[in-house]
Structures are given as structure tokens and as C-alpha cells.
Design a protein around this motif. Structure first.
Motif, short mmCIF file in Angstrom:
data_model
loop_
_atom_site.label_atom_id
_atom_site.label_comp_id
_atom_site.label_asym_id
_atom_site.label_seq_id
_atom_site.Cartn_x
_atom_site.Cartn_y
_atom_site.Cartn_z
N LYS A 392 0.83 -1.21 0.00
CA LYS A 392 0.00 0.00 0.00
C LYS A 392 0.86 1.25 0.00
O LYS A 392 0.47 2.29 -0.52
N ILE A 393 2.02 1.15 0.63
CA ILE A 393 3.01 2.23 0.58
C ILE A 393 4.37 1.57 0.32
O ILE A 393 4.49 0.35 0.41
N HIS A 394 5.36 2.37 0.01
CA HIS A 394 6.68 1.81 -0.24
C HIS A 394 7.74 2.55 0.57
O HIS A 394 7.82 3.78 0.52
N LEU A 395 8.50 1.81 1.37
CA LEU A 395 9.59 2.36 2.19
C LEU A 395 10.86 1.56 1.96
O LEU A 395 10.80 0.40 1.56
N VAL A 396 12.01 2.18 2.22
CA VAL A 396 13.26 1.42 2.29
C VAL A 396 13.93 1.71 3.64
O VAL A 396 13.65 2.71 4.27
N PRO A 397 14.81 0.78 4.05
CA PRO A 397 15.45 0.91 5.36
C PRO A 397 16.83 1.55 5.26
O PRO A 397 17.32 1.84 4.18
N CYS A 398 17.44 1.77 6.41
CA CYS A 398 18.85 2.12 6.46
C CYS A 398 19.44 1.58 7.76
O CYS A 398 18.70 1.11 8.63
N ASN A 399 20.75 1.60 7.84
CA ASN A 399 21.45 1.22 9.06
C ASN A 399 21.97 2.47 9.73
O ASN A 399 22.69 3.24 9.10
N PHE A 404 18.72 -1.21 12.65
CA PHE A 404 17.92 -1.31 11.43
C PHE A 404 16.77 -0.30 11.54
O PHE A 404 15.95 -0.38 12.45
N VAL A 405 16.76 0.66 10.65
CA VAL A 405 15.85 1.81 10.77
C VAL A 405 15.02 1.95 9.50
O VAL A 405 15.49 1.64 8.40
N LEU A 406 13.77 2.39 9.65
CA LEU A 406 12.91 2.63 8.49
C LEU A 406 12.99 4.10 8.08
O LEU A 406 12.98 4.99 8.93
N ARG A 407 13.10 4.32 6.78
CA ARG A 407 13.15 5.68 6.23
C ARG A 407 11.78 6.06 5.67
O ARG A 407 11.24 5.34 4.82
N PHE A 408 11.24 7.16 6.12
CA PHE A 408 9.98 7.68 5.57
C PHE A 408 10.32 8.99 4.86
O PHE A 408 10.50 10.03 5.51
N ALA A 409 10.43 8.93 3.53
CA ALA A 409 10.82 10.11 2.75
C ALA A 409 9.60 10.68 2.04
O ALA A 409 8.85 9.93 1.41
N ILE A 410 9.39 11.98 2.16
CA ILE A 410 8.32 12.63 1.41
C ILE A 410 8.81 12.77 -0.03
O ILE A 410 9.81 13.43 -0.29
N CYS A 411 8.13 12.11 -0.96
CA CYS A 411 8.65 12.03 -2.33
C CYS A 411 7.76 12.69 -3.37
O CYS A 411 8.21 13.53 -4.13
N SER A 412 6.51 12.28 -3.43
CA SER A 412 5.67 12.62 -4.58
C SER A 412 5.31 14.10 -4.62
O SER A 412 5.07 14.73 -3.59
N ARG A 413 5.23 14.63 -5.84
CA ARG A 413 4.73 16.00 -6.02
C ARG A 413 3.27 16.09 -5.57
O ARG A 413 2.76 17.15 -5.24
N MET A 414 2.61 14.93 -5.55
CA MET A 414 1.17 14.92 -5.28
C MET A 414 0.84 14.50 -3.86
O MET A 414 -0.33 14.33 -3.51
N VAL A 415 1.84 14.30 -3.02
CA VAL A 415 1.56 13.80 -1.67
C VAL A 415 0.94 14.91 -0.81
O VAL A 415 1.36 16.07 -0.86
N GLU A 416 -0.13 14.55 -0.09
CA GLU A 416 -0.84 15.50 0.76
C GLU A 416 -0.87 14.96 2.19
O GLU A 416 -0.54 13.80 2.43
N SER A 417 -1.34 15.80 3.10
CA SER A 417 -1.44 15.43 4.50
C SER A 417 -2.20 14.11 4.68
O SER A 417 -1.80 13.25 5.47
N ALA A 418 -3.26 13.93 3.92
CA ALA A 418 -4.08 12.72 4.06
C ALA A 418 -3.28 11.46 3.74
O ALA A 418 -3.47 10.41 4.38
#
Lengths: 440, 440
Positions: A392-399, A404-418
Motif C-alpha cells: 500500500k506504501i513503499h519504504l526502504v530501510p537504512c542502518n 535497522f531503521v525505516l526511512r519515511f521520505a516525502i517524495c511525490s509532487r502529489m503527496v498530501e497530508s491525508a
């Protein structure tokens, strides 16, 4: 420009392209302008306010086309063919829209390599000037470059390609490269007879968007006569906002600087922008001038031969994308885009902080949030796996220092608060599943 | 596809792109297919006859889109943003149409460099396996690579970048690299303690489209354990025609091969195609796997991680251009394009031969004719200057064994017999002026 205007303008552009190619036989094959004609015709800065699309389309005819050599004219018999066809153009339109790329954060990696090669040449020539008996290989064997342990893998890769030693400097508690650690490595290596020559500092690391301390690292590079390259691939776009400029403090020490407008400045891939303090350091490194590449202006100083600045000889006419985007968004529109992404990241951070089962793993400065479930790496690996299996969403991790940590990056030009809200609730639910599964 | 169909299809594509981006929120962010899903859905060969545009557009939905990760979905929070905007897409459409490029015959130069780096790593590891005390630098100091004195400047440049010696092998009377000259250099260098490791053979040189003798050079490379890279940047496209295949004889000796579909195969810049005999030679040279680039399939053998094959990590979705072009032209359409260009070159050659004041300077094999006025270099430099000052056609020169020679390359997709006729009459007139001026 909204989607309905794109539909209209896109179709106008299709007609413009068709008209251009239909009429190309009538175009003067070769421009009737002198190098430098463009400068007085364009402003020195991007507009603050967005401009109308008409104005830009009109300027193509008035400003751009007079400077174009019409490679596709039937009277063009120079070099070799430069292929062009309607199907290929159609495909490129789709390619730009899909914008899914073969693996990359773009060619910041190329910029790093070019800087390293220039630095390698510079130090080699300097040492050979002092002691002409030294061979290039004898010098290369002793060269050593430094980068933070948080730097992108392409930095280490540049060392492999350039055939020089690279050493990772341990970052501090905030994942930043500091003077002390760099100085320590430096002293050790000099004592061992090595020649430090190149440092890569990162502004906005890939793992957690940390910032190396330029004000500490810069003076050391200056004192030790080491080339300082700044990789700001992601964060660089943010520096169009005054409130983020302070992150650039110390840039004055840099010999070269790179960021990727194709990441965060609304310019479709690929577009990577590199500055170098002294261009001859770069062009001197691997400049060759065969007769079929010579032209009347190459020593006039009127033009810049970018073919000496890069690995491939080729480049697309990519400045056109920047020009369209700057004009149609204006600085204010681009600033708004950056600020919106940063605010959405802050929103996600606050959502995470409200749930005591989760933790934030690095300071949130721009559009990236590093977080995890309190607990083991296995637990968080399981969480990430559930997230990406659910699709439903796509994330990648980092060290981050063995976590082991999850990265939540704001990416899309169309991403909104919702969307961010949805993503967090989805992550929290899956987090509960993982915690439940662990208890059982 | 003619221009009127492009107008129609281009506008449909604009709508397709707009619909895609309007609806992207509803797309499954992540593909529901497994690597390899595509293979059974597409034919193993390009179609002989052109296909209808509808079929391709339909296949985008049926075949391509199911495999796409929607980087621009508002649910995409992985990596970093991949910028995208309507203005940028508009600009890219124009960029593709203008197709004027920063200086280049494209990134054949990158392919050569990658091959050289892989060969450098391979020989270094082989020698270190035999004598572990040898340092990389000690080996690199002794490495030597060979190329014909007719090879493109990017070959020598690859040596500068890779930090190894390059030696130009004198070509023969037909501007080809032959066994004897290569063997001679080889023996000298081995006697001097150097380590020959890499040879670049060119099929279709930039200066005069000459062909190095693969059947002679290949066996030497094999015997001496040297990497053989073939640069067929321009000529490579012609090998889709059976009548030109013989020029490839000896390709079986090659470790790597490159040509540029963006030169002569109707695929807009940039698109450079490289083959390597043993992929691990390439990927082994500078492979790095940070956690944020890891994925579940990387050891499955199901997919190929091209990021290990190239200098930049990034690549556009360029296969789409090839796919459109192959399908909409069909092999026969592409063959017709190549053959038409070759015939036009032959027409120009015969026109030149009919005028005893001019001479043909190299065998005309494909779409390039090298010619000059009989007489001094100054005379021909004057002729070229008049041609390019008149700005009715555009030519560039080359040096063939100290002779200043004019290159007449058939380039445009739109060039017809009448354009070649016009160009010749124009050149002859200016030639007369130059000869008259010389007499006065």
C-alpha cells in the motif's frame, strides 16, 4: 501548471514539434548568432512569481531557436547522424511521465567521480612539479581520500573507479563528519607516508539526511591542501529557501559542489547540477581536442566546452527543463514545494512521537524521517517486510550505527497530508501485528 | 509514422500521461508481478513489419505498466523524491525534437571507459592472485592499452581517466588496425616490462568510417589475454542489414561491444547499447551494495542490476524508446533507413568522382564520404571555411595521414537525393571560387 493546462499545452507542444520538423528544411542550418548572444536576452535570476506558459513558448522562438544548430535538417552532413523519430519521441514523453528509473539517486555519483579525478590529477601534477622523478603510479599508490561513514555508496565507488584508497571517517552522534575524527585519520595516514588529497562532505545523507560539519571540515581541507567536494544531491534543492541556507555555511571552502534538481526541484530525471571553483582543475584533468571536435570559438573564451567537464561526451539539452520549471513555478512556487514536503515530514514525525512504541532515530531537518519500533532489529525487519508486502506504501530501510531503521521520505509532487496520515495508520497497524506476533 | 500521425498520437500520449498522473493515486504503488514476468509477454525478436501504434499503446497497459513501480504515487515514501512536473515534461518533448546535443557522439565513450575499468580490475586481480605482494599501483604503473590512431578521442580519454598508459597503433593504408603493427608494439612493451591488457578496435571510425581488422586483432588479444573492446558507435546500426554483417566477422573474439542506436537507428539521444561477454567481469569491477539499495531479488538471478554495469547509478527508462522504434518501424523499416543513407552516400561519392578536381580519400562503406580538392591542405581548409560560412550546409573535417579532408556524412532522417544533389553543387561552386582565388 495543472493537469488540464498540461493537456492543452502538451498538445500545443506536439504541434510545435511537428511544425518544427515539418519546416526544418527551411531553417538556417547553422545559427546566425555569436556565442554569448543569449546572456543579454535572459534574466540573471529565476523569476520570483510564476510566468505564463505563452511567454515561455514565445521565448523559445525569440530566444532559444536562434541559437540552435538544426541537427535534423536534411542539409546537415556533419559528424554522424543524431537519430530522431516520432515513435522515439512518443516513448520519451511516456518515459518522462512514468519517471521510474533504473536504480539511482541520479548522477551525483558522476559528479563525485569527476571531482575525484580532477583532484587526483591536480595533486599528481603538483607533486611531480616538485619532484619530477615521481611516476603517476608511485603517487597514486599513496593517495588517500576521505568520506563520512554516512556518505552514499557512490562515493566509495568513485574511489574504486579512480584507483585510489578511500577511508570512511566515523560520524558523530548526529551522523555528521566532524573535525576531530577527520584530523585523527589524517595524522595517522600522513605518519604512514600516505598523501591525503580529497574529502567528500555530504549535506543531506541518504540514510538519515544528516549534514557533515563544513565549518570544521572545510578549514582542515584548506590547511592540508585537500580538494573538498560537497555532495548535496538531495538537500541541495532546499537551499532555495532562506530558512535552510544556514545548512550551507562553510560552502566557501568547497572546490566542487553538486545537487540533483531531478530529486527535489521538480525537474524530471536526469538533471544533476555541479559547480566547480576553478574550472581549469576540471578541464585540465582529461581534455582532448581532436580535429573533428575543434571549433572556431574554443579559445575565444566566449563559450564553455562542457565536454571537458564530464565522463560522457554527450549531454541532452537539459537546461531547457530547468528553464521551463524555473519560469513556470517561479522561485516562490519552488520554495512552496520544498516547504510543503518539509511540513509533511514534520507531521509524520509528530505522529510517530505520539506513539511510545516507536522512536525517531535521527533529527528531522528536511523531508526525511528515520524511525523504528523500540526493540530489536529483527522486529523492525519484520515490520518493513509487512509494509512492503502489503504494497500500500513503499519504504526502504537504512542502518544507523547498527540499528535497522525505516526511512519515511516525502517524495511525490502529489503527496498530501491525508496520504501521510493514511501511511502512519497503516504502519501503526502493521506494527501492532508485529508486536503481537512477537509476544506469541 | 508520418508527421500527421505524430500530431494525433502525440496528443493521445499527452492525454495518456495526464490520465496516468491524475489517476496515479489509485495505482498499486508496487508491481504485483515477479521478475521475469515480461519475457513471455514480448517476442524474442523485433517485428519484421511495422506494427500499428494502437497495438503498442494497448501493450503499454497490458505489458509495461504492470511491471512499473509508481515513483510518483503519493504513497511512495522510499529513497528520495524523483522530481517530476508538467513544465519539465513539456521541455523534454521539445528537447527530444530539437535533438541538438552538447558535444558528443554519445556515450560510446562511457562504454569504452567501463570496459577499460573492468579490464584493469580483471588483470590486477589475476596478477595479484599469482603474486599477492604486488600492489594495485605497482601493477597499474605497468599496464598498457592499445587503440588505432584512427580511434575516437574518447578512447584515449578513457586511459587518462582510468590512470593507465594508452598507445596508438599506426593504421594501414586503409586506416585499419592490423596484426603486424599491434604485434610490434606489443613485443616492444613486453620487452620493456609493461603489461598489455586492453585493446579497443573500432568498426566505423569517426574520421573515415574505416574498420579495424578483427580477424587479425582478435586472435592476438586472445593469445595475450588482453580484453578486446569493440567500439561500433556509428556502424553498429548497419549490422541489422545482412549485406553489412561481414564487417562484424571476428566479433566472437570481443569481451565487450558497443554501438549507439541514438546515432543511426532512429532512437533519440541518448541511447547507447553495450554487450559484455562475461557480465561478472564488469559487475565485479566496482560493485557495492549499501542496505538502501538492497532488494529481495538481487541474488535470485532473476534480474540484472544494471547499476553495477555503469558509472552513474542512474538511467532513464530508455528501453521504451527502442521498443517503440523497433515496433513502429519493424526490422524492414530500419533496414530501409540504413540502406537509403548508404545509397545517398554512394550517390555523393559518384558525383565527386565525376569531377576530376576532387578526390575521394577513403573507401565509402556506409554513410560517410571523405573527400577533398586535389591540392594543398590550405586549399581545403579554405573550402571548408567557405562552406560553413555560407551556412547552407554543415560539414566537419578530419585528418587522414596529414591530409586535411572534408567529411560528408548522411545524417538527417529527412535527407533525400535532392538535398545531396544541392549540397554537391553548392560545394563545387565554392570549390571553384577557392581554386580561382588561389590562381589570382
Amino acid at each position: 501548471m495543472n493537469v488540464s493546462e498540461f493537456r492543452r499545452r502538451g498538445k500545443e507542444m506536439v504541434d510545435y514539434v511537428a511544425d518544427y520538423l515539418e519546416g526544418i528544411e527551411g531553417c538556417p542550418i547553422y545559427p546566425n548568432v555569436e556565442p554569448g548572444y543569449l546572456q543579454p536576452l535572459i534574466p540573471t535570476e529565476a523569476p520570483q512569481e510564476p510566468e505564463a506558459c505563452e511567454d515561455i513558448i514565445n521565448d523559445i522562438e525569440k530566444i532559444i531557436m536562434p541559437g540552435v544548430t538544426h541537427w535534423h535538417s536534411p542539409y546537415f552532413f556533419a559528424y554522424f547522424p543524431m537519430a530522431s523519430s516520432y515513435p522515439s519521441m512518443l516513448a520519451d514523453m511516456l518515459c518522462g511521465a512514468v519517471g521510474c528509473i533504473g536504480f539511482s539517486w541520479g548522477s551525483a555519483s558522476e559528479a563525485t567521480l569527476v571531482a575525484l579525478l580532477a583532484a587526483r590529477t591536480k595533486v599528481t601534477r603538483r607533486l611531480q612539479a616538485a619532484s619530477p622523478e615521481l611516476s603517476q603510479a608511485a603517487i597514486m599508490e599513496k593517495l588517500v581520500a576521505y568520506f563520512s561513514d554516512q556518505a552514499h555508496s557512490s562515493v566509495e565507488r568513485a574511489g574504486l573507479i579512480g584507483g585510489v584508497q578511500m577511508k570512511a571517517i566515523p560520524s558523530d552522534g548526529k551522523f555528521a563528519m566532524r573535525a576531530s575524527a577527520l584530523q585523527e585519520a589524517l595524522e595517522q595516514d600522513k605518519a604512514a607516508g600516505l598523501i591525503p588529497f580529497f574529502v567528500v562532505a555530504t549535506l543531506g545523507t541518504t540514510s538519515c539526511c544528516s549534514f557533515d560539519n563544513l565549518l570544521e571540515v572545510g578549514p582542515i581541507c584548506k590547511k592540508e591542501d585537500m580538494w573538498l567536494h560537497i555532495d548535496a544531491a538531495y538537500a541541495g534543492s532546499a537551499f532555495i529557501c532562506p530558512e535552510f541556507r544556514h545548512l550551507l555555511n562553510g560552502v566557501e571552502f568547497a572546490d566542487s559542489f553538486n545537487f540533483n534538481p531531478h530529486k527535489w526541484l521538480l525537474v524530471n530525471f536526469d538533471c544533476s547540477a555541479m559547480w566547480v571553483k576553478k574550472r581549469t582543475d576540471l578541464t585540465g584533468a582529461f581534455k582532448l581536442d581532436p580535429i573533428y571536435l575543434k571549433h572556431s570559438h574554443q579559445d575565444s573564451g566566449l563559450i564553455t566546452d562542457y565536454r571537458h567537464w564530464q565522463i560522457p561526451l554527450g549531454r541532452r539539452f537539459r537546461s531547457l527543463k530547468l528553464w521551463f520549471v524555473f519560469r513556470m513555478y517561479g522561485v516562490k512556487g519552488l520554495q512552496a514545494h520544498i516547504r510543503k514536503h518539509v511540513q509533511l515530514a514534520q507531521k509524520f514525525e509528530s505522529l510517530v512521537r505520539q506513539d511510545s512504541r516507536f522512536e525517531i532515530c535521527a533529527e528531522v531537518t528536511l523531508g526525511l524521517v528515520c524511525f523504528r519500533l523500540k526493540g530489536s532489529n529483527q522486529l523492525n525487519e519484520a515490520l518493513l517486510q509487512r509494509i512492503n508486502n502489503a504494497k500500500k506504501i513503499h519504504l526502504v530501510p537504512c542502518n544507523l550505527q547498527d540499528k535497522f531503521v525505516l526511512r519515511f521520505a516525502i517524495c511525490s509532487r502529489m503527496v498530501e497530508s491525508a496520504h501521510v496520515q493514511f501511511a502512519w495508520e497503516h504502519i501503526r497497524e502493521l506494527g501492532e501485528d508485529v508486536l503481537r506476533a512477537e509476544k506469541e
